[in-house]
Design an enzyme around this catalytic site. Sequence first.
Site, short mmCIF file in Angstrom:
data_model
loop_
_atom_site.label_atom_id
_atom_site.label_comp_id
_atom_site.label_asym_id
_atom_site.label_seq_id
_atom_site.Cartn_x
_atom_site.Cartn_y
_atom_site.Cartn_z
N ARG A 1 -0.89 9.94 -12.42
CA ARG A 1 -0.09 8.89 -13.06
C ARG A 1 -0.73 7.50 -12.95
O ARG A 1 -0.04 6.49 -12.81
CB ARG A 1 1.32 8.83 -12.47
CG ARG A 1 2.20 9.96 -12.87
CD ARG A 1 2.51 9.99 -14.37
NE ARG A 1 3.40 11.09 -14.66
CZ ARG A 1 2.97 12.33 -14.94
NH1 ARG A 1 1.68 12.60 -15.01
NH2 ARG A 1 3.83 13.29 -15.19
N SER B 1 10.65 9.15 -15.48
CA SER B 1 10.71 9.35 -14.03
C SER B 1 10.47 8.01 -13.35
O SER B 1 9.47 7.34 -13.64
CB SER B 1 9.63 10.33 -13.58
OG SER B 1 9.89 11.58 -14.14
N GLU C 1 6.72 5.00 -10.21
CA GLU C 1 5.83 5.37 -11.33
C GLU C 1 5.99 4.32 -12.44
O GLU C 1 5.03 3.93 -13.11
CB GLU C 1 6.22 6.75 -11.85
CG GLU C 1 5.42 7.19 -13.07
CD GLU C 1 5.72 8.63 -13.48
OE1 GLU C 1 5.94 9.48 -12.59
OE2 GLU C 1 5.72 8.88 -14.69
#
Length: 300
Positions: free
Chosen positions: A175, A225, A295
């Site tokens: 990520r 998320s 994130e």
Amino acid sequence: MDKINLYKELKDFNISFYKDWDVSKYSNFKIGGKINALIEVNKISQIIDVVKILNKYKKKYFVIGNLTNVLVKDGKLDYFFIRLKGDFEKILYNSKRVVFAGAGVSNEKLLNYMAKNELGGLTFLAGIPGTIGGAIYMNAGAYGKYIGDFINNILIIDKNGEFKILPNKNIFSYRSSIFQKNKSIVLGSEIRVYKTKKEKILSEIRNILAIRHAKHPWNAACAGSFFKNTKKFPAGMLIEDCGLKGFAVGDAAISKMHANFIINKGKAKFNDVMRLSKIVRDKVYKKFKIKLKEEVIIIK
Ligand SMILES: Cc1cc2nc3c(=O)[nH]c(=O)nc-3n(C[C@H](O)[C@H](O)[C@H](O)COP(=O)(O)OP(=O)(O)OC[C@H]3O[C@@H](n4cnc5c(N)ncnc54)[C@H](O)[C@@H]3O)c2cc1C
């Protein structure tokens, strides 16, 4: 005065901009204040000009995609957003099983193009509501696949406005990408694909969307998320085990459907989300001695 001169220079270069652009109207989280201006660029020469002008006036800026992975502060914000349009929304396909996609192309548009041209490999992007630029910056992925694994060369301009073509070496991690550190702007990228049948692609996309719609609050105001998964455990599992599903601060709430989604139930403010995320981090740390990391990109 500085800003007046800056806007004059943008006009002289025929570059479109929208002053006092209200982020909350366009961000997927439906949160965010008013930035100085959204600047739209259609070709490489324009973005180079814009970066040079913004650097000259020492103005902070961010290139944005579909704003599906950001949480932006409320109030008056002394920075600019740049959106990639025109040439950056084009897709080209050559005979070497490589597609070139501009950074402003949405994942959905690319998948439609690939289905039409019977090209496989990227169906894992189905339901990820961003652009190719955002996907590369975030190394977006799902179901064990990451965009970074499919990339060849990437076209960028660095923070000084210099155009470069980077091979895909030491660019991506979970990520993340080096662009999160070096502030380069992704303009587009070569993506490896392979020949397959249209029906196979469409059926994969349908299956993925069905799974996503069953598991995620896909149509809620959110940024996907909120926390990165840890090496051992999915963040959602840890948060759920702390009994936090449905827990809220103001209108910011942990989704009852999936504990790693913080959703805006209506009038959530930046600080509500920040307070809620701190409570989540503290509770998870207290119970599991694991530090969750965001994130979502937080733009203050
Ligand atoms: C319902 C939902 C489901 C999601 N599911 C997933 C998922 O399964 N997997 C996943 O990885 N993500 C998921 N996301 C998060 C998000 O969609 C992805 O991270 C997406 O790739 C972000 O793209 P964007 O265009 O919206 O980027 P934005 O949110 O606009 O930007 C994200 C960051 O990238 C930077 N950026 C954007 N474009 C450029 C560029 N051209 N050059 C340099 N920097 C740039 C921005 O400055 C910002 O820091 C989901 C989000 C939602 C709302």
